[in-house]
Design a protein around this motif. Structure first.
Motif, PDB file in Angstrom:
ATOM      1  N   CYS A  76      -6.678  -0.494 -77.196  1.00  0.00           N
ATOM      2  CA  CYS A  76      -6.261   0.717 -77.902  1.00  0.00           C
ATOM      3  C   CYS A  76      -4.818   1.021 -77.504  1.00  0.00           C
ATOM      4  O   CYS A  76      -4.196   0.283 -76.735  1.00  0.00           O
ATOM      5  CB  CYS A  76      -7.183   1.888 -77.576  1.00  0.00           C
ATOM      6  SG  CYS A  76      -6.956   2.567 -75.920  1.00  0.00           S
ATOM      7  N   GLU A  77      -4.305   2.130 -78.004  1.00  0.00           N
ATOM      8  CA  GLU A  77      -2.897   2.475 -77.780  1.00  0.00           C
ATOM      9  C   GLU A  77      -2.596   2.731 -76.300  1.00  0.00           C
ATOM     10  O   GLU A  77      -1.463   2.571 -75.860  1.00  0.00           O
ATOM     11  CB  GLU A  77      -2.539   3.703 -78.607  1.00  0.00           C
ATOM     12  CG  GLU A  77      -2.369   3.426 -80.101  1.00  0.00           C
ATOM     13  CD  GLU A  77      -3.657   3.045 -80.807  1.00  0.00           C
ATOM     14  OE1 GLU A  77      -3.598   2.417 -81.883  1.00  0.00           O
ATOM     15  OE2 GLU A  77      -4.757   3.373 -80.272  1.00  0.00           O
ATOM     16  N   TRP A  78      -3.584   3.115 -75.518  1.00  0.00           N
ATOM     17  CA  TRP A  78      -3.368   3.362 -74.091  1.00  0.00           C
ATOM     18  C   TRP A  78      -3.587   2.110 -73.253  1.00  0.00           C
ATOM     19  O   TRP A  78      -3.470   2.146 -72.032  1.00  0.00           O
ATOM     20  CB  TRP A  78      -4.325   4.463 -73.595  1.00  0.00           C
ATOM     21  CG  TRP A  78      -3.787   5.850 -73.823  1.00  0.00           C
ATOM     22  CD1 TRP A  78      -2.705   6.207 -74.570  1.00  0.00           C
ATOM     23  CD2 TRP A  78      -4.327   7.063 -73.290  1.00  0.00           C
ATOM     24  NE1 TRP A  78      -2.527   7.558 -74.549  1.00  0.00           N
ATOM     25  CE2 TRP A  78      -3.525   8.123 -73.763  1.00  0.00           C
ATOM     26  CE3 TRP A  78      -5.409   7.366 -72.473  1.00  0.00           C
ATOM     27  CZ2 TRP A  78      -3.762   9.455 -73.449  1.00  0.00           C
ATOM     28  CZ3 TRP A  78      -5.663   8.686 -72.155  1.00  0.00           C
ATOM     29  CH2 TRP A  78      -4.842   9.726 -72.632  1.00  0.00           C
TER      30      TRP A  78
END
Length: 792
Positions: free
Chosen positions: A445-447
């Motif tokens: 994911c983006e993190w």
């Protein structure tokens, strides 16, 4: 295998006790159905006692001739319990063998299918069982368990005698625990004990339909007079407003409602549910939704209406659970022992807080895992959490803290510690578990912030009928070849012998050189994390076990001694969420690899696939890294449902079932089939070796591989799309096609043909069984897979 036909309303009649009037009610219902000009089929699977008193004969006598068809499948003369009647026939040598539960279920299903095929119009079927809910079948199994694969809607006949309130409620709860649909409770309107009065109110609060009729007259000694008296009784039931007519309306309504609900579920699902691991843009029609009406053993019962309205096909078909429900199924769906264990703990505890407390299910499970299970010989503690991913989060916290504490790493520097692992690994979908994997995967994911270094490992497979070890580009340059043939699979997994080979020295040199370069570049690591033997979601990659063993030895700076000692180098984590607890035929990969971890994680099979639960095991030196009189130094990690009593109790029960399987004939036979003829192999599979070697030679197969319950087929593919490739999904699409179903020696319950639910990973197709899947079913799956690959 549940059966559901538009043109056939089927109800199974079970009694809350013996002599509660099942046959009277079956006759009354059959007469009421016939009075509406509805064809009636009556089925008695097992009958004991003389033919003159047989239940199907009673139905034929008192239902108008020509309106009912009655069958009895297994008739025994002695008026005793079915299991005893069968034993007596064996003792008298008038019976060769006792019919199995399989035989009974297959015979019932065959009769019902015949009724559906021969019925010209909407008909009713009443299947009357023997005795009470838990009366034994011919094999001695409880009826409630024997008939469960059929999953027929049930009418429970209540007990109007003294003590009948208790027996009726107990029977209802027994059926409820096994998932039965109970459409109605019927009993006699007896005015002395007045059980009906209490039960009507009790079940009304639960939304269960209750109806009563007057009890039959006493039996008369004169046969003619008795026949006339009974005939008058039934005539009066039909003539008077006794409620039996309302029961027919109610049962018809239940049948129609069930079909309507199943038909509506695909659209409702597409409107409201967000699936995991599914691109909704590729699954946007109602046909893309698998509606599971029930599940039992290795099968889903799936709603799949026929496209031809004139075909009397069941709206429900058996579908083999080909991924073991995402690798969780252990002893099949809806196993009664696991269900009862869950109920036992739920009734005793519900959920209770766990910090600084204990309950028996959690303590028993912890002791089993640490002292007698996968932690034996090295672990001292068990930490419970919710699922595999959270179990890995716990393991990472343990390892990183232990490393930082021992090496006096400052808090600011500890935040930048990475892990060492294998490229393509997957440890879960929570952020920390994601960060323990490389950037090459799709599960991010983006993190996502990959923290570490991941070795590209050599792999194991069978290609063109021969085992081989395939090397990565970096190792190819070192070794001078792309793959190495192996004399056998057992040789590949004989780690101690292979440690003396030139390849082992090459592996060690390669790993040490890479780690040295990383150290010179300033990288800092706090743990080694591995999926032993097989990397699951990363593509079902069978890693060369020798590489993993040497990686552990190099990380620790010393070869394994055969016994666990205080950790050195970096703490080692084994992620055995997928591979552990006999999924691959062994409880843990540690004995095979010849090294113990410092921390390991278990889930999935842990509870037999029934409930989410994870256990993170740790050695005493890891535990001591958190020991202090300062609360802030504790492992401040937990979940609201930590050590959930229900999950722990189910896990204990699952382990008992597995212990039985370990010594059973089916595992023994499978292990012997993989032996080299002189000694039993250290690795084995429930899939046949001849099948694996045969498909590995096919032109569209790159390699095949198996261990334990797992079968992996890597297809040759012109694309390099990895996980997003549709190659395997397209290749095996026929497995889901109802029109392409074939009968394979009655492999599915009820003797039916079946489809297969399967999952793929790009160009990799994998299939997985439970630990107790019948060999005949696995052989049927092998034939399906072989035929598809050969015809492609």
């Amino acid at each position: 295998m549940s059966l559901l036909f538009k043109n056939l309303r089927i109800h199974q009649i079970l009694g809350s006790n013996t002599n509660v009037g099942k046959t009277i009610f079956a006759t009354a219902l059959a007469r009421a159905s016939a009075a509406r000009n509805t064809p009636v089929y009556y089925l008695k699977p097992v009958s004991t006692g003389g033919l003159e008193d047989a239940d199907h004969g009673h139905v034929m006598r008192y239902v108008e001739s020509g309106t009912v068809h009655a069958d009895c499948l297994f008739q025994y003369d002695e008026p005793v319990s079915p299991h005893l009647a069968a034993k007596l026939k064996i003792a008298n040598k008038t019976l060769d063998q006792i019919p199995s539960d399989h035989t009974i279920v297959d015979s019932i299903a065959g009769c019902i299918r015949k009724y559906a095929e021969t019925s010209q119009r909407y008909s009713h079927v009443y299947l009357e069982t023997a005795g009470g809910v838990h009366s034994p079948t011919l094999s001695g199994t409880s009826q409630a368990d024997c008939y469960r694969p059929l999953f027929l809607p049930t009418i429970l006949i209540g007990d109007s005698n003294l003590g009948g309130i208790s027996s009726t409620i107990s029977s209802y709860e027994s059926l409820l625990l096994r998932g039965y649909i109970i459409d109605a409770i019927l009993l006699f309107r007896e005015d002395y004990y007045r059980n009906w009065e209490y039960l009507d109110q009790y079940f009304a609060e639960k939304g269960i339909h209750v109806s009563t009729i007057d009890p039959p007259p006493p039996r008369l000694s004169d046969p003619a007079a008795d026949h006339q008296s009974t005939q008058n009784y039934y005539n009066n039931l039909n003539a008077a407003d006794t409620g039996i007519t309302g029961v027919i309306d109610h049962l018809n309504g239940c049948h129609d409602k069930r079909i309507e609900e199943l038909a509506s579920m695909p659209k409702r699902t597409l409107d409201t549910i967000w699936w995991p691991f599914v691109q909704h843009g590729l699954a946007k029609t109602e046909k893309d939704v698998t509606v599971i009406d029930s599940a039992h053993s290795d099968f889903f019962s799936v709603y799949q209406p026929t496209e031809k309205a004139d075909q009397p096909s069941s709206l429900l078909i058996p579908e083999f659970d080909g991924s073991a429900s995402w690798w969780t199924q252990t002893v099949g769906h809806a196993h009664p022992s696991l269900t009862l264990a869950a109920a036992r703990a739920s009734g005793r505890y519900g959920h209770v807080m766990f910090p600084q407390a204990v309950h028996l299910p959690a303590l028993n499970l912890a002791e089993r895992l640490v002292r007698n299970g996968p932690g034996k010989g090295w672990a001292s503690r068990a930490f419970f959490s919710d699922n595999g991913s959270t179990g890995i989060e716990v393991a990472l916290k343990m390892a990183l803290r232990a490393y930082a504490t021992r090496n006096n790493v400052k808090d600011t520097d500890a935040k930048h510690l990475g892990v060492i692992g294998l490229a393509g690994s997957y440890h879960g979908d929570t952020i920390g578990a994601m960060n323990a994997c490389g950037d090459e995967g799709v599960y991010s994911c983006e993190w996502h912030d990959a923290k570490g270094f991941w070795f590209d490992p050599p792999t194991v497979g069978i290609s063109d009928g021969k085992p081989r070890i395939t090397l990565t580009p970096a190792l190819r340059n070192l070794v001078g070849e792309s793959s190495t043939p192996a004399p056998s699979l057992s040789w590949i997994y004989d780690i101690e012998a292979r440690l003396q080979t030139p390849l082992a020295a090459k592996y060690s040199s390669y790993i040490q050189k890479a780690l040295g370069q990383l150290e010179r570049e300033g990288h800092k690591f706090g743990a080694l994390i591995l999926e032993p033997l097989v990397m699951g979601a990363g593509g079902m990659v069978f890693v060369d076990p020798l590489f993993q063993r040497i990686l552990v030895d190099v990380i620790r700076g010393q070869p394994a001694s055969g016994k666990y000692a205080n950790w050195s180098g970096l703490p080692v984590i084994f992620d055995e969420v997928f591979v552990g607890l006999y999924r691959l035929g062994m409880e843990s990969a540690a004995p095979l690899l010849g090294v113990y971890p410092d921390i390991s994680v278990y889930a999935k099979i842990l509870t037999g696939g029934l409930l989410p639960l994870a256990a993170t095991l740790a050695s005493e030196p890891i535990f001591q890294a958190f020991w202090s009189d300062n609360k802030g130094a504790a492992l401040l990690h937990g979940h609201s449902y930590t050590a959930h009593a229900v999950g722990c109790e189910v896990a204990n029960e699952a382990s008992k079932l597995i212990d039985t399987l370990k010594t059973g004939e089916e595992w023994k036979n499978a292990q012997e089939s993989w032996s080299d003829g002189e000694s039993r192999s250290n690795v084995w599979s429930l899939w046949e070796p001849g099948f694996i070697h045969e498909i590995s030679k096919l032109k569209n197969v790159d390699e095949a591989m198996t261990l334990g319950t797992l079968l992996v087929i890597r297809l040759k593919s012109g694309s390099d799309l990895g996980y997003i490739s549709m190659a395997a999904l397209s290749m095996f699409a026929r497995l889901k096609d109802r029109q392409d179903m074939c009968n394979f020696d009655s492999a599915a319950p009820g003797g039916a043909s079946f489809t297969t639910h399967y999952r793929t990973l790009g160009n990799v197709a994998y299939f997985m069984t439970s630990l107790n899947t019948r060999p005949s079913l696995i052989r049927a799956m092998e034939k399906k897979i072989r035929d598809i690959l050969k015809e492609a």
